[in-house]
Motif scaffolding. Structure first.
Motif, short mmCIF file in Angstrom:
data_model
loop_
_atom_site.label_atom_id
_atom_site.label_comp_id
_atom_site.label_asym_id
_atom_site.label_seq_id
_atom_site.Cartn_x
_atom_site.Cartn_y
_atom_site.Cartn_z
N ARG A 7 -5.70 48.15 -30.71
CA ARG A 7 -4.42 47.62 -31.47
C ARG A 7 -4.25 48.35 -32.82
NH1 ARG A 7 -3.76 45.71 -35.99
NH2 ARG A 7 -5.86 45.19 -36.07
N ASP A 8 -5.59 48.74 -33.62
CA ASP A 8 -5.53 49.16 -34.66
C ASP A 8 -5.40 50.66 -34.65
OD1 ASP A 8 -6.34 49.07 -37.69
OD2 ASP A 8 -7.97 50.34 -37.10
N LEU A 9 -5.95 51.45 -33.52
CA LEU A 9 -5.76 52.75 -33.33
C LEU A 9 -4.21 52.86 -32.94
CD1 LEU A 9 -7.21 55.59 -33.16
CD2 LEU A 9 -7.42 55.08 -30.55
N ALA A 10 -3.50 52.16 -32.30
CA ALA A 10 -2.11 52.47 -31.99
C ALA A 10 -1.10 51.95 -32.94
CB ALA A 10 -1.76 51.47 -30.99
N GLY A 11 -1.84 51.41 -34.15
CA GLY A 11 -0.94 51.17 -35.50
C GLY A 11 0.12 49.92 -35.18
N ILE A 12 -0.59 49.01 -34.33
CA ILE A 12 0.21 47.83 -34.04
C ILE A 12 -0.08 46.83 -35.03
CG2 ILE A 12 1.03 46.26 -32.19
CD1 ILE A 12 0.65 48.49 -30.41
N SER A 13 0.77 45.90 -35.51
CA SER A 13 0.41 44.86 -36.39
C SER A 13 -0.55 43.85 -36.15
CB SER A 13 1.87 44.06 -37.11
OG SER A 13 2.36 43.39 -36.15
N SER A 14 -0.46 43.36 -34.84
CA SER A 14 -1.39 42.23 -34.32
C SER A 14 -1.49 42.19 -33.04
CB SER A 14 -0.58 41.00 -34.73
OG SER A 14 0.66 40.50 -34.15
N ALA A 15 -2.60 41.58 -32.28
CA ALA A 15 -2.79 41.65 -30.89
C ALA A 15 -1.57 40.99 -30.32
CB ALA A 15 -4.01 41.01 -30.64
N SER A 16 -1.07 39.94 -30.81
CA SER A 16 0.02 39.39 -30.06
C SER A 16 1.21 40.18 -29.97
CB SER A 16 0.32 37.92 -30.78
OG SER A 16 0.76 38.21 -31.96
N VAL A 17 1.55 40.98 -31.01
CA VAL A 17 2.68 42.09 -30.89
C VAL A 17 2.36 42.89 -29.73
CG1 VAL A 17 3.92 43.77 -32.01
CG2 VAL A 17 3.32 41.75 -33.26
N MET A 18 1.24 43.40 -29.49
CA MET A 18 1.01 44.47 -28.50
C MET A 18 0.96 43.79 -27.02
SD MET A 18 -2.44 46.90 -28.39
CE MET A 18 -3.77 45.49 -27.75
N LEU A 19 0.63 42.47 -27.12
CA LEU A 19 0.58 42.08 -25.69
C LEU A 19 1.80 41.64 -25.57
CD1 LEU A 19 -2.55 39.44 -26.08
CD2 LEU A 19 -2.56 41.78 -24.72
N ASN A 20 2.77 41.30 -26.39
CA ASN A 20 4.11 40.87 -25.96
C ASN A 20 5.01 42.00 -25.57
OD1 ASN A 20 6.42 38.93 -26.27
ND2 ASN A 20 7.26 40.38 -27.62
N ARG A 21 4.50 43.35 -26.16
CA ARG A 21 5.21 44.56 -25.55
C ARG A 21 4.74 44.75 -24.35
NH1 ARG A 21 4.28 48.82 -30.98
NH2 ARG A 21 5.40 47.54 -32.29
N ILE A 22 3.57 44.57 -23.97
CA ILE A 22 3.02 44.98 -22.73
C ILE A 22 3.72 44.04 -21.74
CG2 ILE A 22 0.99 44.87 -21.10
CD1 ILE A 22 -0.80 45.29 -23.60
N LYS A 23 3.97 42.70 -21.95
CA LYS A 23 4.55 41.86 -20.97
C LYS A 23 5.82 42.25 -20.87
CE LYS A 23 6.08 38.19 -22.49
NZ LYS A 23 6.25 36.57 -23.33
N ASN A 24 6.75 42.53 -21.97
CA ASN A 24 8.18 42.84 -21.65
C ASN A 24 8.30 44.16 -20.99
OD1 ASN A 24 8.84 40.89 -23.49
ND2 ASN A 24 8.96 42.03 -25.35
N ALA A 25 7.45 45.42 -21.04
CA ALA A 25 7.41 46.39 -20.33
C ALA A 25 7.28 46.05 -18.73
CB ALA A 25 6.33 47.44 -20.79
N PHE A 26 6.23 45.17 -18.37
CA PHE A 26 6.07 44.69 -16.89
C PHE A 26 7.31 44.04 -16.45
CE2 PHE A 26 1.54 45.65 -17.39
CZ PHE A 26 1.05 45.67 -15.92
N ASN A 27 7.83 43.19 -17.44
CA ASN A 27 9.08 42.47 -16.72
C ASN A 27 10.22 43.40 -16.66
OD1 ASN A 27 7.67 39.91 -17.13
ND2 ASN A 27 8.48 39.42 -18.96
#
Length: 205
Positions: free
Chosen positions: A61-81
């Protein structure tokens, strides 16, 4: 560790799966949660995967420059859906991009060992079978409800058609309370006055 597992479940990324096509090859992209979180890609024979604990996820998450783990996981879920997943194979790994543009999250997945490949394929196979069984059961329940509603609607319509009891009430537009019987000898034109007798001519004694 329990907090990490809870975060994965609450984010809805513990049991995701999506079919992705790249030219003539189909890939199944799926996730799995044990003591760690696994992200996998399979062509049905080979499996490429990464497996993270909380520290490894935070590092990515830190390497990707994303603010929090929950934000990153939410992006992953939205991409799957949304089916917004891109799989690109190379000679040594597979690159998976979840999402697009600046919100896309990139993962490098590496070929699983024989034991890992067997475990991942077995896990997703049974999970997909259970999903199909659950959906089939829900579909049968919905169909039964529809048939019951159709039967109720049909019996209600059949009970109304041709039933003389339904036509016994007063007709619309006519109020029986306002219709008064005409008294004998009263005028039809003017009901408040008596009817005049027709002239009979002169009577001679």
């Amino acid at each position: 560790m329990s907090g990490f597992r809870e975060l994965i479940r609450e984010s809805g990324v513990d049991n995701l799966n999506r079919l992705v096509e790249n030219e003539d090859t189909k890939y199944l992209v799926f996730t799995r949660l044990t003591s760690q979180w696994a992200l996998c890609v399979s062509d049905g024979i080979e499996v490429w995967r990464i497996e993270w604990d909380e520290e490894e996820m935070e590092a990515h998450r830190d390497l990707a420059g994303i603010s929090s783990a929950s934000v990153m996981l939410n992006r992953i879920k939205n991409a799957f859906n949304a089916g917004d997943l891109t799989v690109t194979p190379t000679s040594s790994m597979i690159t998976l991009i979840a999402g697009s543009g600046v919100s896309g999250v990139t993962f490098n997945l590496y070929e699983a060992k024989a034991a890992e490949r067997k475990a991942e394929l077995q896990s997703v196979l049974f999970r997909l079978a259970e999903d199909v069984q659950t959906l089939d059961s829900k579909l049968k329940g919905v169909n039964q409800t529809i048939e019951k509603l159709k039967a109720q609607a049909g019996s209600g319509a059949a009970g109304h058609v041709g039933n003389p009891l339904m036509d016994l009430g007063p007709k619309k537009g006519v109020n029986p309370a306002k219709i008064k019987p005409r008294k004998t000898g009263m005028s039809v034109v003017n009901p408040t006055s008596k009817k005049r007798k027709a002239p009979s001519g002169v009577v001679f004694d």
